[in-house]
Design a protein around this motif. Structure first.
Motif, PDB file in Angstrom:
ATOM      1  N   ALA A 142      -8.873  -1.053  -0.186  1.00 14.94           N
ATOM      2  CA  ALA A 142      -7.890  -0.672   0.380  1.00 14.94           C
ATOM      3  C   ALA A 142      -6.859   0.201  -0.559  1.00 14.94           C
ATOM      4  CB  ALA A 142      -7.149  -1.719   1.208  1.00 14.94           C
ATOM      5  N   GLN A 143      -6.801  -0.324  -1.447  1.00  9.05           N
ATOM      6  CA  GLN A 143      -5.623   0.052  -2.634  1.00  9.05           C
ATOM      7  C   GLN A 143      -6.166   1.459  -3.146  1.00  9.05           C
ATOM      8  OE1 GLN A 143      -5.498  -3.208  -5.145  1.00  9.05           O
ATOM      9  NE2 GLN A 143      -3.865  -4.038  -4.585  1.00  9.05           N
ATOM     10  N   VAL A 144      -7.470   1.565  -3.407  1.00 10.20           N
ATOM     11  CA  VAL A 144      -8.008   2.940  -3.658  1.00 10.20           C
ATOM     12  C   VAL A 144      -7.946   3.805  -2.610  1.00 10.20           C
ATOM     13  CG1 VAL A 144      -9.993   4.049  -4.408  1.00 10.20           C
ATOM     14  CG2 VAL A 144      -9.646   2.040  -5.456  1.00 10.20           C
ATOM     15  N   SER A 145      -8.245   3.530  -1.257  1.00  8.76           N
ATOM     16  CA  SER A 145      -7.909   4.438  -0.380  1.00  8.76           C
ATOM     17  C   SER A 145      -6.739   4.922  -0.022  1.00  8.76           C
ATOM     18  CB  SER A 145      -8.593   3.650   0.970  1.00  8.76           C
ATOM     19  OG  SER A 145     -10.077   3.674   1.040  1.00  8.76           O
ATOM     20  N   ALA A 146      -5.581   3.900  -0.279  1.00 11.19           N
ATOM     21  CA  ALA A 146      -4.263   4.248  -0.231  1.00 11.19           C
ATOM     22  C   ALA A 146      -3.929   5.246  -1.035  1.00 11.19           C
ATOM     23  CB  ALA A 146      -3.245   2.820  -0.325  1.00 11.19           C
ATOM     24  N   GLN A 147      -4.425   5.130  -2.432  1.00  4.84           N
ATOM     25  CA  GLN A 147      -4.107   5.851  -3.536  1.00  4.84           C
ATOM     26  C   GLN A 147      -4.498   7.202  -3.239  1.00  4.84           C
ATOM     27  OE1 GLN A 147      -4.600   4.043  -7.220  1.00  4.84           O
ATOM     28  NE2 GLN A 147      -4.342   5.642  -8.572  1.00  4.84           N
ATOM     29  N   ASN A 148      -5.691   7.498  -2.942  1.00  4.14           N
ATOM     30  CA  ASN A 148      -6.313   8.786  -2.791  1.00  4.14           C
ATOM     31  C   ASN A 148      -6.217   9.368  -1.481  1.00  4.14           C
ATOM     32  OD1 ASN A 148      -8.433   7.873  -1.021  1.00  4.14           O
ATOM     33  ND2 ASN A 148      -9.906   7.497  -2.704  1.00  4.14           N
ATOM     34  N   GLY A 149      -5.690   8.724  -0.256  1.00  3.14           N
ATOM     35  CA  GLY A 149      -5.284   9.307   0.927  1.00  3.14           C
ATOM     36  C   GLY A 149      -6.717   9.459   1.769  1.00  3.14           C
ATOM     37  N   LEU A 167       0.847  -1.226   0.068  1.00  4.64           N
ATOM     38  CA  LEU A 167       0.003  -0.105   0.086  1.00  4.64           C
ATOM     39  C   LEU A 167       0.879   1.395   0.128  1.00  4.64           C
ATOM     40  CD1 LEU A 167      -3.117  -1.195   2.191  1.00  4.64           C
ATOM     41  CD2 LEU A 167      -3.132  -0.817  -0.064  1.00  4.64           C
ATOM     42  N   PRO A 168       1.933   1.399   0.705  1.00  2.00           N
ATOM     43  CA  PRO A 168       2.665   2.579   0.557  1.00  2.00           C
ATOM     44  C   PRO A 168       3.116   2.897  -0.779  1.00  2.00           C
ATOM     45  CG  PRO A 168       3.482   1.382   2.880  1.00  2.00           C
ATOM     46  CD  PRO A 168       2.523   0.470   1.918  1.00  2.00           C
ATOM     47  N   ASP A 169       3.688   1.908  -1.473  1.00  4.52           N
ATOM     48  CA  ASP A 169       4.023   1.954  -3.041  1.00  4.52           C
ATOM     49  C   ASP A 169       2.644   2.427  -3.825  1.00  4.52           C
ATOM     50  OD1 ASP A 169       5.708   2.149  -5.266  1.00  4.52           O
ATOM     51  OD2 ASP A 169       4.751   0.228  -5.886  1.00  4.52           O
ATOM     52  N   ILE A 170       1.466   2.036  -3.459  1.00  4.25           N
ATOM     53  CA  ILE A 170       0.277   2.265  -4.201  1.00  4.25           C
ATOM     54  C   ILE A 170       0.081   3.688  -3.851  1.00  4.25           C
ATOM     55  CG2 ILE A 170      -1.975   2.021  -4.129  1.00  4.25           C
ATOM     56  CD1 ILE A 170      -1.088  -0.351  -5.661  1.00  4.25           C
ATOM     57  N   ALA A 171       0.240   4.106  -2.623  1.00  4.67           N
ATOM     58  CA  ALA A 171       0.067   5.559  -2.172  1.00  4.67           C
ATOM     59  C   ALA A 171       1.004   6.451  -3.064  1.00  4.67           C
ATOM     60  CB  ALA A 171       0.342   5.974  -0.801  1.00  4.67           C
ATOM     61  N   ARG A 172       2.013   6.147  -3.441  1.00  8.37           N
ATOM     62  CA  ARG A 172       2.969   6.955  -4.120  1.00  8.37           C
ATOM     63  C   ARG A 172       2.741   7.007  -5.522  1.00  8.37           C
ATOM     64  NH1 ARG A 172       6.644   4.478  -0.638  1.00  8.37           N
ATOM     65  NH2 ARG A 172       7.218   2.789  -2.130  1.00  8.37           N
ATOM     66  N   ARG A 173       2.699   5.639  -6.137  1.00 10.14           N
ATOM     67  CA  ARG A 173       2.529   5.643  -7.589  1.00 10.14           C
ATOM     68  C   ARG A 173       1.218   5.278  -8.043  1.00 10.14           C
ATOM     69  NH1 ARG A 173       7.585   2.960  -9.849  1.00 10.14           N
ATOM     70  NH2 ARG A 173       6.438   1.328  -9.985  1.00 10.14           N
ATOM     71  N   GLY A 174       0.254   4.631  -7.579  1.00 14.83           N
ATOM     72  CA  GLY A 174      -0.924   4.221  -8.013  1.00 14.83           C
ATOM     73  C   GLY A 174      -0.953   2.700  -8.232  1.00 14.83           C
ATOM     74  N   CYS A 175      -2.100   2.286  -8.331  1.00 17.00           N
ATOM     75  CA  CYS A 175      -2.310   0.668  -8.573  1.00 17.00           C
ATOM     76  C   CYS A 175      -2.307   0.596 -10.199  1.00 17.00           C
ATOM     77  CB  CYS A 175      -3.725   0.157  -8.085  1.00 17.00           C
ATOM     78  SG  CYS A 175      -3.915  -1.526  -8.656  1.00 17.00           S
ATOM     79  N   PRO A 176      -1.317   0.091 -10.545  1.00 15.10           N
ATOM     80  CA  PRO A 176      -1.408  -0.325 -12.419  1.00 15.10           C
ATOM     81  C   PRO A 176      -2.603  -0.378 -12.860  1.00 15.10           C
ATOM     82  CG  PRO A 176       0.461  -1.346 -11.120  1.00 15.10           C
ATOM     83  CD  PRO A 176      -0.397  -1.035 -10.054  1.00 15.10           C
ATOM     84  N   PHE A 177      -3.566  -1.535 -12.237  1.00 18.96           N
ATOM     85  CA  PHE A 177      -4.684  -2.071 -12.782  1.00 18.96           C
ATOM     86  C   PHE A 177      -6.010  -0.837 -12.712  1.00 18.96           C
ATOM     87  CE2 PHE A 177      -2.850  -6.036 -11.328  1.00 18.96           C
ATOM     88  CZ  PHE A 177      -2.423  -6.323 -12.745  1.00 18.96           C
TER      89      PHE A 177
END
Length: 205
Positions: A172-179, A107-117
């Motif tokens: 969780a991935q979306v929430s990490a991405q948008n903070g 998730l920290p990487d998702i927060a920085r760069r976003g989910c590829p999918f």
């Protein structure tokens, strides 16, 4: 689901990569930062320190490059599922939690760069596009594998438990991405454990 791990020392590391790998690395950097449709082949070639002609020797089209990049990302998730199964043979509950931890750790990487999918699907409105089909098949395979793990754990309704867990991991991935939510990884693991407990899933035999 989660992105690939961050790549330290990119400039010096990329210079040592073979041309095809440099192109894929450059494409990943640009696709995640700017979106797959906003990035042109010339920009990818420049980022990879090569030429458009050289790029087309490895990938016939930009769409082929997108598909190959997403195939590599999907393989990383498949490897995480494989690791959960081999690391916890016969223990479906532990397998599910291992997958959830893999997502939480990413998730920290998702927060920085976003989910590829998540980032790519918006740029692939055509359901018949090979890369779009790859994403959908990847997601369907993950759901089947989670269902099998929940069944192995003794969940009363493994399909329902797997669907809930998928919903939690992708949310969780979306929430990490948008903070939008704090302590996302911790909350994800707690929620997945609650789903397993409610479903009657137990540990290995």
């Amino acid at each position: 689901m989660a992105s690939s791990p961050p790549r330290p020392g990119r400039d010096t590391r990329v210079a040592r990569l073979p041309p095809r790998e440099r192109i894929l690395d450059a494409a990943e950097e640009l696709f995640l930062r700017e979106g797959i449709r906003a990035v042109g082949v010339q920009a990818i070639a420049e980022q990879a320190k090569t030429t458009k002609m050289a790029l087309y020797r490895h990938f016939a089209t930009k769409d082929a490059l997108i598909e190959e990049w997403l195939r590599i990302v999907a393989a990383g998730y498949a490897a995480a599922f494989d690791g959960a199964e081999t690391g916890h043979p016969g223990d479906g509950r532990a397998q599910v939690l291992a997958v959830a931890r893999f997502i939480a750790d990413g998730l920290p990487d998702i927060a920085r760069r976003g989910c590829p999918f998540v980032n790519s699907i918006a740029g692939l409105p055509d359901r018949g596009h090979p890369a779009r089909r790859l994403i959908e098949e990847h997601k369907a395979t993950q759901l089947r594998r989670l269902t099998d793990m929940c069944r192995s754990a003794g969940a009363r309704t493994p399909e329902g438990a797997a669907a809930e867990i998928t919903f939690l991991m992708e949310g969780a991935q979306v929430s990490a991405q948008n903070g939008s939510v704090d302590r996302v990884g911790e909350r994800l693991l707690t929620a997945v454990e609650a789903v397993l407990a409610r479903a009657g899933a137990v540990g290995g035999r």
